[in-house]
Design an enzyme around this catalytic site. Structure first.
Site, PDB file in Angstrom:
ATOM      1  CE  LYS A   1      -3.937  -2.386   2.163  1.00 62.95           C
ATOM      2  NZ  LYS A   1      -5.002  -2.333   3.206  1.00 62.95           N
TER       3      LYS A   1
ATOM      4  CE1 TYR B   1      -9.442  -3.313   0.239  1.00 64.62           C
ATOM      5  CE2 TYR B   1      -8.425  -1.523  -0.974  1.00 64.62           C
ATOM      6  CZ  TYR B   1      -8.316  -2.613  -0.114  1.00 64.62           C
ATOM      7  OH  TYR B   1      -7.094  -2.985   0.386  1.00 64.62           O
TER       8      TYR B   1
ATOM      9  CG  PHE C   1     -13.490   1.232   6.714  1.00 68.37           C
ATOM     10  CD1 PHE C   1     -13.007   0.636   5.558  1.00 68.37           C
ATOM     11  CD2 PHE C   1     -14.139   0.419   7.648  1.00 68.37           C
ATOM     12  CE1 PHE C   1     -13.164  -0.724   5.318  1.00 68.37           C
ATOM     13  CE2 PHE C   1     -14.307  -0.943   7.422  1.00 68.37           C
ATOM     14  CZ  PHE C   1     -13.827  -1.508   6.247  1.00 68.37           C
TER      15      PHE C   1
ATOM     16  NE  ARG D   1      -6.385 -12.516   5.079  1.00 67.83           N
ATOM     17  CZ  ARG D   1      -7.111 -11.400   5.010  1.00 67.83           C
ATOM     18  NH1 ARG D   1      -7.033 -10.613   3.935  1.00 67.83           N
ATOM     19  NH2 ARG D   1      -7.899 -11.039   5.977  1.00 67.83           N
TER      20      ARG D   1
ATOM     21  CB  THR E   1      -7.396  -6.020   9.758  1.00 64.04           C
ATOM     22  OG1 THR E   1      -7.801  -7.204   9.070  1.00 64.04           O
ATOM     23  CG2 THR E   1      -7.769  -4.798   8.946  1.00 64.04           C
TER      24      THR E   1
ATOM     25  NE  ARG F   1      -2.471  -5.740   7.231  1.00 67.24           N
ATOM     26  CZ  ARG F   1      -3.564  -6.338   6.804  1.00 67.24           C
ATOM     27  NH1 ARG F   1      -4.063  -7.371   7.462  1.00 67.24           N
ATOM     28  NH2 ARG F   1      -4.171  -5.916   5.706  1.00 67.24           N
TER      29      ARG F   1
ATOM     30  CG  ASN G   1      -3.990  -2.404   6.827  1.00 70.96           C
ATOM     31  OD1 ASN G   1      -3.856  -2.052   5.661  1.00 70.96           O
ATOM     32  ND2 ASN G   1      -4.982  -3.163   7.248  1.00 70.96           N
TER      33      ASN G   1
ATOM     34  CG  HIS H   1      -5.292  -6.618  -0.557  1.00 71.81           C
ATOM     35  ND1 HIS H   1      -6.512  -6.818   0.036  1.00 71.81           N
ATOM     36  CD2 HIS H   1      -5.244  -7.482  -1.609  1.00 71.81           C
ATOM     37  CE1 HIS H   1      -7.188  -7.737  -0.654  1.00 71.81           C
ATOM     38  NE2 HIS H   1      -6.431  -8.154  -1.660  1.00 71.81           N
TER      39      HIS H   1
ATOM     40  CD  GLU I   1      -8.619  -9.653  -4.130  1.00 71.83           C
ATOM     41  OE1 GLU I   1      -9.518  -9.442  -3.304  1.00 71.83           O
ATOM     42  OE2 GLU I   1      -7.458  -9.973  -3.789  1.00 71.83           O
TER      43      GLU I   1
HETATM   44  P1  RTP Z   1      -7.121  -6.154   3.039  1.00 73.86           P
HETATM   45  O1  RTP Z   1      -8.459  -6.439   2.398  1.00 73.86           O
HETATM   46  O2  RTP Z   1      -6.593  -4.767   2.713  1.00 73.86           O
HETATM   47  O3  RTP Z   1      -6.141  -7.238   2.758  1.00 73.86           O
HETATM   48  O4  RTP Z   1      -7.266  -6.168   4.620  1.00 73.86           O
HETATM   49  P2  RTP Z   1      -8.107  -7.153   5.533  1.00 73.86           P
HETATM   50  O5  RTP Z   1      -8.709  -8.262   4.714  1.00 73.86           O
HETATM   51  O6  RTP Z   1      -7.210  -7.539   6.662  1.00 73.86           O
HETATM   52  O7  RTP Z   1      -9.240  -6.215   6.080  1.00 73.86           O
HETATM   53  P3  RTP Z   1     -10.697  -5.900   5.495  1.00 73.86           P
HETATM   54  O8  RTP Z   1     -11.677  -6.153   6.561  1.00 73.86           O
HETATM   55  O9  RTP Z   1     -10.888  -6.567   4.166  1.00 73.86           O
HETATM   56  O10 RTP Z   1     -10.616  -4.323   5.284  1.00 73.86           O
HETATM   57  C1  RTP Z   1     -10.025  -3.799   4.121  1.00 73.86           C
HETATM   58  C2  RTP Z   1      -9.144  -2.638   4.489  1.00 73.86           C
HETATM   59  O11 RTP Z   1      -9.956  -1.567   4.929  1.00 73.86           O
HETATM   60  C3  RTP Z   1      -9.239  -0.790   5.883  1.00 73.86           C
HETATM   61  N1  RTP Z   1      -9.995  -0.712   7.122  1.00 73.86           N
HETATM   62  N2  RTP Z   1     -10.107   0.395   7.796  1.00 73.86           N
HETATM   63  N3  RTP Z   1     -10.790   2.334   9.725  1.00 73.86           N
HETATM   64  C4  RTP Z   1     -11.201   1.079   9.886  1.00 73.86           C
HETATM   65  O12 RTP Z   1     -11.844   0.716  10.834  1.00 73.86           O
HETATM   66  C5  RTP Z   1     -10.859   0.104   8.865  1.00 73.86           C
HETATM   67  N4  RTP Z   1     -11.214  -1.163   8.848  1.00 73.86           N
HETATM   68  C6  RTP Z   1     -10.649  -1.684   7.727  1.00 73.86           C
HETATM   69  C7  RTP Z   1      -7.906  -1.467   6.116  1.00 73.86           C
HETATM   70  O13 RTP Z   1      -6.924  -0.847   5.304  1.00 73.86           O
HETATM   71  C8  RTP Z   1      -8.172  -2.880   5.637  1.00 73.86           C
HETATM   72  O14 RTP Z   1      -6.991  -3.497   5.263  1.00 73.86           O
HETATM   73 MG    MG Z   2      -9.844  -7.921   2.956  1.00 72.30          MG
END
Ligand code: RTP
Ligand code: MG
Length: 140
Positions: free
Chosen positions: A11, A51, A59, A87, A93, A104, A114, A117, A128
């Protein structure tokens, strides 16, 4: 276990701090092979589409803004059990909850910024990867 491919993004907080090589070192040390890689500036439309599962989340706007705020590095990673493996290597996350030694935990500043991805399923990995790479540009 089967050899899989997963999709990864380093990122904008990575490129801003010149940490591409440092993050890639963790990926490679974990036994994942970078079989395609390109540095790009994500367009607003690309980030929104990528996304779109989070479109209703509070968010979403911030997330799209962050992902388009600077260069990112898109990658295809290959290895045994690559989706789950990456993962695990990424960590939780929220970096405050990420296990020691994960990307992370080492590099991420906040839940928003963070660092990486990684696809959350083999099916999503396929979807993707196609959004960013042609088959001919993936060299296993
Ligand atoms: P990613 O998709 O980026 O690999 O991350 P992830 O699966 O661990 O998390 P996900 O729930 O899919 O959320 C996607 C991305 O959204 C941002 N986020 N911000 N401010 C917040 O509360 C919040 N929650 C999620 C993060 O950048 C997360 O990686
Ligand atoms: Mg995700």
């Amino acid at each position: 276990m089967a050899t899989e491919r997963t999709f990864s993004i380093l990122k904008p907080d990575v490129t801003a701090r010149n940490l591409t090589g440092a993050v890639n070192a963790v990926i490679e040390e974990a036994g994942l092979r970078i079989v395609a890689q390109r540095r790009i500036r994500m367009s607003d439309a690309q980030a929104k589409k990528f996304y779109e599962v989070h479109a209703e989340r509070p968010f979403y706007g911030e997330l799209v803004e962050f992902m388009t705020s600077g260069p990112v590095v898109v990658q295809v990673l290959e290895g045994e059990n690559a989706v789950a493996k990456y993962r695990e290597v990424m960590g939780a996350t929220n970096p405050a909850q990420a296990a020691d030694g994960t990307i992370r935990q080492k590099f991420a500043k906040s839940v928003g910024e963070n660092t990486v991805h990684g696809s959350d399923s083999l099916e999503n990995a396929g979807i993707e990867i196609k959004q960013f790479f042609d088959d001919k540009d993936i060299v296993g």
